[in-house]
Design a protein around this motif. Structure first.
Motif, mmCIF file in Angstrom:
data_model
loop_
_atom_site.group_PDB
_atom_site.id
_atom_site.type_symbol
_atom_site.label_atom_id
_atom_site.label_comp_id
_atom_site.label_asym_id
_atom_site.label_seq_id
_atom_site.Cartn_x
_atom_site.Cartn_y
_atom_site.Cartn_z
ATOM 1 N N GLY A 150 -71.801 13.480 1.718
ATOM 2 C CA GLY A 150 -71.491 13.403 0.296
ATOM 3 C C GLY A 150 -72.350 14.280 -0.584
ATOM 4 O O GLY A 150 -72.053 14.438 -1.774
ATOM 5 N N SER A 151 -73.399 14.863 -0.034
ATOM 6 C CA SER A 151 -74.266 15.730 -0.839
ATOM 7 C C SER A 151 -73.658 17.122 -0.965
ATOM 8 O O SER A 151 -72.774 17.517 -0.200
ATOM 9 N N ALA A 176 -72.897 28.783 5.029
ATOM 10 C CA ALA A 176 -72.272 27.637 4.361
ATOM 11 C C ALA A 176 -71.714 26.701 5.417
ATOM 12 O O ALA A 176 -70.998 27.126 6.332
ATOM 13 N N CYS A 177 -72.046 25.424 5.303
ATOM 14 C CA CYS A 177 -71.625 24.424 6.279
ATOM 15 C C CYS A 177 -71.105 23.182 5.562
ATOM 16 O O CYS A 177 -71.426 22.936 4.404
ATOM 17 N N GLY A 178 -70.299 22.399 6.274
ATOM 18 C CA GLY A 178 -69.853 21.118 5.746
ATOM 19 C C GLY A 178 -68.542 21.208 4.997
ATOM 20 O O GLY A 178 -67.898 22.262 4.952
ATOM 21 N N PRO A 179 -68.121 20.109 4.390
ATOM 22 C CA PRO A 179 -66.839 20.062 3.680
ATOM 23 C C PRO A 179 -66.743 21.142 2.606
ATOM 24 O O PRO A 179 -67.666 21.342 1.822
ATOM 25 N N GLY A 180 -65.624 21.864 2.597
ATOM 26 C CA GLY A 180 -65.429 22.917 1.608
ATOM 27 C C GLY A 180 -65.936 24.274 2.028
ATOM 28 O O GLY A 180 -65.674 25.271 1.358
ATOM 29 N N GLU A 190 -73.851 10.644 11.364
ATOM 30 C CA GLU A 190 -73.262 10.815 10.032
ATOM 31 C C GLU A 190 -72.693 12.218 9.884
ATOM 32 O O GLU A 190 -73.260 13.191 10.371
ATOM 33 N N GLU A 191 -71.567 12.331 9.197
ATOM 34 C CA GLU A 191 -71.019 13.642 8.873
ATOM 35 C C GLU A 191 -71.907 14.320 7.820
ATOM 36 O O GLU A 191 -72.531 13.642 7.002
ATOM 37 N N PRO A 192 -71.976 15.651 7.823
ATOM 38 C CA PRO A 192 -72.858 16.328 6.867
ATOM 39 C C PRO A 192 -72.253 16.417 5.479
ATOM 40 O O PRO A 192 -71.040 16.244 5.290
ATOM 41 N N GLY A 193 -73.115 16.711 4.516
ATOM 42 C CA GLY A 193 -72.639 17.118 3.206
ATOM 43 C C GLY A 193 -72.362 18.611 3.218
ATOM 44 O O GLY A 193 -72.391 19.265 4.262
ATOM 45 N N GLU A 215 -63.363 28.015 6.699
ATOM 46 C CA GLU A 215 -62.832 27.515 7.962
ATOM 47 C C GLU A 215 -63.518 28.228 9.134
ATOM 48 O O GLU A 215 -63.721 29.435 9.104
ATOM 49 N N GLY A 216 -63.869 27.460 10.144
ATOM 50 C CA GLY A 216 -64.499 28.022 11.328
ATOM 51 C C GLY A 216 -66.010 27.917 11.348
ATOM 52 O O GLY A 216 -66.629 28.337 12.331
ATOM 53 N N TRP A 217 -66.626 27.349 10.297
ATOM 54 C CA TRP A 217 -68.090 27.272 10.272
ATOM 55 C C TRP A 217 -68.641 26.481 11.459
ATOM 56 O O TRP A 217 -69.751 26.736 11.915
#
Length: 254
Positions: free
Chosen positions: A121-122, A175-179, A151-154, A182-184
């Protein structure tokens, strides 16, 4: 330090200078709010400073800035008392953490903080800018852990730019995590690993005797840069394995 609905704004600064007797003086140590600075026992000519997190954060909307200047003749080691934990804020806004490092000729900086953990969520953007003189020496370590245990990352964006004698030798962003793009997390990215890190070394002798590019065990590599510097990178399943890989690759350069 200032606090508003948008988050906390805090700064910390470190200034190190040669004391004229072969040691290092610290005429400037300033910290605000969550960014506390403590001097610890030095060793020989080297002064040591610890960054201490006095509050939780960075939270969403916070903006922290840390700067360090190492003047001619000084030797400085900077660590942190614990990991930095990026957490979501109430309004889910992006947080920022800026680091600015300057090292003069005949000076040395060891920048060795503990890992940054990106909690679910961060949303944190970290920018590190390093300016080195031609004969400056540097060891800079960055370690990032994507999520706490199970836990999934922010979302985490990290940029590192390094300049030596006015020329850019490295400018990269991850850049990693949600958003993130694609492919990170795919085979061309982190390949499912949850810990990623790097160590940057700048040494004047690398100008004439650069290290050889090579892989180091599984998940680590050493790469010379276009200047008197080298970059060690590694990915691992956890923070402990990441630290071991980075330390082993770094020791191979000594």
């Amino acid at each position: 330090m200032t606090t508003s609905a948008a988050g906390v704004r805090a700064r910390a600064s470190i200034v190190a200078r040669g004391d004229g007797r072969g040691g290092t003086a610290l005429p400037g140590l300033e910290g605000e709010g969550p960014l506390a600075i403590r001097r610890t026992r030095g060793r020989g000519a080297e002064a040591r400073v610890m960054l201490v997190g006095a509050m939780s954060g960075p939270l969403g909307g916070d903006h922290f800035t840390v700067s360090a200047r190492v003047a001619r003749g000084a030797r400085l080691r900077v660590g942190s008392a614990g990991a930095t934990l990026a957490l979501p804020g109430q309004d889910r806004a992006e947080a920022r953490y800026d680091v600015r490092l300057t090292v003069d000729d005949d000076a040395e900086l060891l920048w060795l903080p503990e890992p940054l953990i990106s909690a679910r969520g961060s949303d944190l953007s970290v920018t590190t800018r390093v300016d080195l003189a031609a004969t400056a020496r540097l060891v800079l370590r960055e370690e990032q852990v994507l999520g706490r245990s199970g836990e999934e990352p922010g979302r985490l964006t990290s940029r590192l730019a390094v300049w030596i004698a006015g020329g850019c030798v490295l400018d990269q962003e991850l850049a990693c995590g949600p958003g993130a793009a694609e492919g990170w997390d795919g085979p061309a990215g982190l390949a499912g690993h949850r810990a990623v890190g790097q160590v940057l070394l700048a040494r004047p002798e690398f100008a004439t005797d650069p290290p050889t590019a090579r892989s180091w065990e599984e998940g680590a590599a050493v790469m010379p840069l276009a200047g008197p510097a080298a970059l060690v990178t590694a990915v691992a399943p956890d923070a402990l394995r990441l630290r071991r890989l980075l330390d082993a690759a770094l020791a191979s350069l000594d």
